[in-house]
Design a protein around this motif. Structure first.
Motif, PDB file in Angstrom:
ATOM      1  N   ARG B 386      -5.725  -4.814   9.540  1.00  0.00           N
ATOM      2  CA  ARG B 386      -4.908  -4.743  10.747  1.00  0.00           C
ATOM      3  C   ARG B 386      -4.793  -3.272  11.143  1.00  0.00           C
ATOM      4  O   ARG B 386      -4.868  -2.400  10.293  1.00  0.00           O
ATOM      5  N   GLY B 387      -4.563  -3.039  12.421  1.00  0.00           N
ATOM      6  CA  GLY B 387      -4.418  -1.666  12.885  1.00  0.00           C
ATOM      7  C   GLY B 387      -5.661  -1.230  13.632  1.00  0.00           C
ATOM      8  O   GLY B 387      -6.712  -1.878  13.539  1.00  0.00           O
ATOM      9  N   SER B 391      -5.263   4.672  14.146  1.00  0.00           N
ATOM     10  CA  SER B 391      -4.310   4.867  13.041  1.00  0.00           C
ATOM     11  C   SER B 391      -4.995   5.400  11.780  1.00  0.00           C
ATOM     12  O   SER B 391      -4.380   5.434  10.714  1.00  0.00           O
ATOM     13  N   PRO B 424      -1.378  -0.183   3.020  1.00  0.00           N
ATOM     14  CA  PRO B 424      -0.240   0.651   2.601  1.00  0.00           C
ATOM     15  C   PRO B 424      -0.298   1.078   1.132  1.00  0.00           C
ATOM     16  O   PRO B 424       0.032   2.211   0.806  1.00  0.00           O
ATOM     17  N   GLN B 427      -3.145   3.619   0.687  1.00  0.00           N
ATOM     18  CA  GLN B 427      -2.843   4.901   1.345  1.00  0.00           C
ATOM     19  C   GLN B 427      -2.219   5.881   0.348  1.00  0.00           C
ATOM     20  O   GLN B 427      -2.469   7.082   0.408  1.00  0.00           O
TER      21      GLN B 427
END
Lengths: 256, 650
Positions: B386-387, B391, B424, B427
């Protein structure tokens, strides 16, 4: 049945607001173009009706070169031809848009079934299909989640509050497609993608400049930038999320 | 007198044996021809270079290094193979004496090779066969089938060996062979005949009858080789020789513009190696035992895929392969290559599966839900998460990390990967790694929004067209950037950038962060506080099996002062986390592969489960949490914690 599908490429809706800048009524930025989500449903519906009836399927888009993303996708999914009506990007009066679509459809030889996405993924107005149907004097079935060719008629399944309804309509007609199990966009076959990349896209001039409502300024909603990431383990994340939701949406979960 | 024995003793009419021998040759050759006819349908690939292939042949076929990974049956197989070769040589020696009159069946050679060594070989063969039969019919493991043919092969060999010893014993008994003691098994049996007071005429009659039985059985066995799994005597070494000699991809990069058919759907779409593989399978089931999809109840057994393809090749060679292998089988594979690692004859299961996926994905547009979204994501946005591309640099906010600008030099390029940029959890690993590189004073840059998916999920899903577009764009960009080296934390990205992109003109120095950090520790470029936690390390498949990198991540952990405890399956024998082959993007029903692997990790009692792949990290995190285990971290995070708390770093 001859089918015309109206499609649209939009700025990637997953892009963060900060990546998009607004200029002269147009949203711009270093963000890719993607096929509008409901236009994907419209393409799938159009392809199914064309396949089911053995008819031709034409894709039409309004806008600049960026619209070729959507048109190539339509060609890969079996559209026999693709037409781009050259028009400036940005907001356009919906009635003017419907008129442009009607003119482009007539120039493309008309159709038995006109398929739209239920609403564009950028401006979200959800009125163009209705305006087009009004201009063309055709019946409209909105929020269609599946259609099947039954002889000269179409059996249509549409979403209603809390369920579905099914009915039949005889073309010519207008359908606006929504997302559902029957309109999930298929993956094109690679040979069709390769063929689509070689096919020409017809470009037509717009019949008239946009009229009506003009956008003079556009700004991102400051609140929409203010997201926050909830850290912690699953339980504490869930609790923090619930608290935030209670704060933002009054009355939610009051009895908990 | 010179020690010797009379060849064809008591068999005056032995010349008749050439009649069944002629039948044997015809039947054998016809069987071989039938196999060859199927192999010849395959696509030919260039073979060279020969050196690595021959070395691999020596290791895997000569030394049977793959077979002996399982000790008992492995050494039993080695014993039987050696016995088979020695007894074959012994028979050739007999032929040299009888048909060419060479004086070889005499003297010390006769005593120590033809008598003693061959008796020892025969005895070892019998013990090995007994072990095989005991495993298959006594222990009855799931991986071993118990069809009639499974019994026929070891049992007939056993009878051949036993009757050979009985024949030898009858000769020693009837001739009072003065050198009989060198044939110690036959000699012991001969004393049994004495104890039973067997008459000499009866011994001669039994000997003559049994000799013909032994001969006909041995000839039948040899004639049946091309029709049975004993064909692996020939196809095993051939499959090993034809296999990918290095840990590359095993996947070809076809020209899709000119290809008649996209992917594999007929025998003729497979390679010669693929078709030889079908006849090389000994049905030992090691691939099935190692397969995470099979272990988690999915409809895939790598062994059954090979057997189904073999059956298809023999019974309906001109029909499409979709009749033999179902979609749910094809798409169950995690492409972890545990099957290939376990296979003693180097059968390459994964390229066949990906080849068939290519047909389904490209010719028919069929990719399972979830994975198709990931593929569409790569096509539309350049990544499967997603994204948006915009980003891509969100993860590095607050770090003094620069995005490469056109026309500027690039010393070290950090290839973040889509997981590092958008996921996330991953990251945090990207941040830890970037901080380590910055702490080392590296001139490190990233590509930011210009980095795009390597295409690995698309390639594994069978969408080779999209993969090749991604590969070509990335190689073009990287050639423009011209970094001295590329560091990445994702083994899947590394596999592409280092190995598979070579087909598209890439020739970059690409290092996994485990290699880079390990070297930095060795050279003292990183200082850190002492660790001391008990850690177990999960080897990512694309790092260990695909690239043979198993030491570097462990060196990072031990360099960070961690106490390493191993899971039973580790290194190149690691068990998949369940994310490969596109499964990271699909919904998986219970039992999930990551739970099986996490259980092994938790059972070590380690405080931390370490890994070095963003996909493994997520799968293991979910699995370990569900199994009630502790923390799961990437090696970069573990090391950065140590560096960040180090007084030197302060």
């Amino acid at each position: 049945m001859r089918v015309i599908a109206f499609v649209k490429s939009i700025l990637d809706p997953e892009a963060p607001p900060g990546a998009i800048r607004f200029d002269s009524g147009r949203a711009q930025g270093d963000v890719g173009q993607v096929l509008g989500p409901y236009e994907g449903n419209a393409l799938e519906l159009a392809a199914q009706i064309a396949e089911g009836s053995g008819g031709a399927f034409v894709a039409i888009a309004l806008g600049g070169k960026e619209q070729e993303t959507a048109l190539r996708k339509a060609l890969a999914l079996g559209a026999t031809s693709a037409v781009r009506v050259e028009r400036e990007e940005g907001f356009h009066d919906p009635l003017a848009t419907a008129r442009e679509m009607q003119a482009a459809a007539e120039a493309a030889g008309g159709a038995d079934v006109y398929v739209f996405g239920r609403q564009a993924g950028d401006w979200d107005q959800a009125v163009t299909a209705g305006l087009f149907a009004g201009l063309a004097g055709l019946p409209l079935v909105p929020i269609v989640q599946g259609a099947e060719v039954r002889g000269a008629a179409l059996s249509v399944r549409r979403e209603i509050q809390g369920g579905y309804e099914e009915g039949e309509i005889s073309p010519p007609c207008v359908l606006s497609a929504s997302n559902g199990p029957g309109t999930l966009l298929r993956l094109p076959k690679v040979k069709d993608v390769m063929m689509a990349n070689r096919k020409p896209i017809e470009v037509r001039p717009a019949i008239s400049p946009s009229g009506g409502f003009k956008v003079s300024d556009l700004r991102a909603n400051a609140a929409s930038r203010a997201g926050r990431r909830i850290e912690g383990d699953l339980k504490s994340q869930a609790e923090a999320l619930a608290q935030d939701l209670r704060r933002v949406i009054p009355g939610i979960g009051g009895g908990a | 007198m010179t020690p010797h024995r009379v060849v064809y003793w008591n068999i005056p009419d032995h010349a008749w044996m050439y009649l069944p021998f002629a039948v044997l040759v015809v039947v054998f050759c016809y069987g071989f021809y039938r196999r060859w006819r199927i192999w010849s349908k395959g696509q030919r690939r260039p073979i060279g270079p020969w050196g690595p292939r021959l070395r691999r042949l020596g290791r895997h076929a000569g030394l049977q290094s793959g077979v002996v990974k399982r000790r008992l049956q492995g050494y039993a197989h080695v014993a039987l193979a050696v016995a088979f070769i020695l007894l074959f040589i012994g028979t050739l020696v007999v032929m040299l004496k009888s048909d060419f009159g060479l004086p070889v069946m005499q003297g010390a050679f006769y005593l120590w090779f033809e008598s003693f060594t061959l008796d020892a070989a025969g005895l070892a063969g019998i013990v090995a066969l007994a072990i095989f039969l005991w495993r298959r019919y006594g222990l009855r493991p799931q991986a071993l089938s118990r069809e009639a043919a499974d019994f026929f092969v070891p049992f007939s060999l056993l009878i051949i060996l036993i009757t050979g010893f009985v024949l030898q014993s009858l000769r020693i008994y009837a001739t009072h062979d003065p050198w009989g003691g060198y044939s110690f098994v036959g000699y012991a049996l001969a004393s049994l005949w004495g104890a039973l007071h067997l008459g000499i005429p009866a011994a001669l009659l039994i000997h003559r009858s049994l000799w013909w039985f032994h001969l006909l059985l041995a000839f039948s066995f040899l004639a049946a080789i091309p029709y049975s799994k004993m064909m692996h005597l020939f196809t095993g070494p051939l499959a090993i020789f034809l296999s990918e000699p290095t840990r590359g991809s095993g996947l070809d990069s076809p020209n899709l513009e000119t290809a008649e058919r996209l992917g594999v759907n007929f025998l003729s779409d497979l390679t010669v190696k693929d078709l030889v593989d079908l006849d090389a399978c000994t049905e030992c089931g090691r691939c099935q035992d190692a397969c995470p999809a099979f272990a988690s109840g999915k409809p895939l057994s790598p062994k059954q895929v090979i057997l189904d393809l073999r059956e298809h090749a023999r019974s309906r060679p001109n029909e499409p392969l979709t009749l033999a292998i179902k979609d749910e089988t094809l798409f169950a594979c995690t492409t972890c290559r545990a099957c290939q690692e376990a296979c003693p004859v180097d059968i390459e299961h994964v390229p066949k599966i990906v080849g068939m996926r290519r047909f389904r994905a490209m010719e028919e547009g069929e990719i399972p839900a979830g994975l198709s979204d990931a593929v569409q994501g790569i096509e539309e946005r350049g990544h499967p998460f997603r994204g948006s591309q915009a980003s891509r640099t969100t993860w590095m906010e607050g770090l003094d990390l620069r995005v490469w600008q056109e026309g500027t030099p690039c010393e070290t390029l950090l290839w973040v990967g889509c997981a590092g940029a958008f996921d996330p959890r991953a990251q945090k690993v990207a941040r830890a790694l970037a901080q380590l590189l910055l702490a080392m004073g590296e001139d490190v840059k990233v590509l930011g929004g210009r980095e795009s998916c390597t295409g690995d999920p698309a390639r594994r899903a069978g969408q080779e067209y999209l993969y090749q577009i991604q590969a070509q764009q990335n190689v073009e960009l990287l050639q423009q950037v011209a970094p001295k080296r590329i560091v990445t934390m994702c083994p899947h990205c590394m596999q592409q950038l280092r190995n598979e992109y070579r087909d598209f003109g890439a020739n970059f120095e690409v290092v996994h962060h485990s290699e880079y950090l390990s070297m930095a520790l060795v050279t003292g470029r990183i200082s850190h506080a002492a660790g001391g936690k008990r850690v177990t390390y999960h080897d990512p498949c694309y790092l260990s099996r695909y690239n043979g990198i198993v030491d570097a991540p462990r060196e990072v952990l031990s360099g960070a002062g961690m106490e390493l405890t191993e899971m039973p399956r580790h290194g190149t024998d690691s068990f998949c986390c369940g994310a490969g082959g596109g499964w990271a993007f699909r919904e998986e029903g219970a039992p999930r592969v990551n739970r099986l692997r996490a259980k092994e990790a938790v059972e070590t009692g380690a405080e931390v489960v370490a890994t070095s792949c963003p996909f493994c990290l997520n799968m293991m995190s979910d699995g370990v949490r569900a199994e009630g285990g502790g923390e799961v971290q990437d090696i970069a995070e573990i090391l950065w914690e140590q560096v960040a708390t180090s007084p030197v770093a302060d």
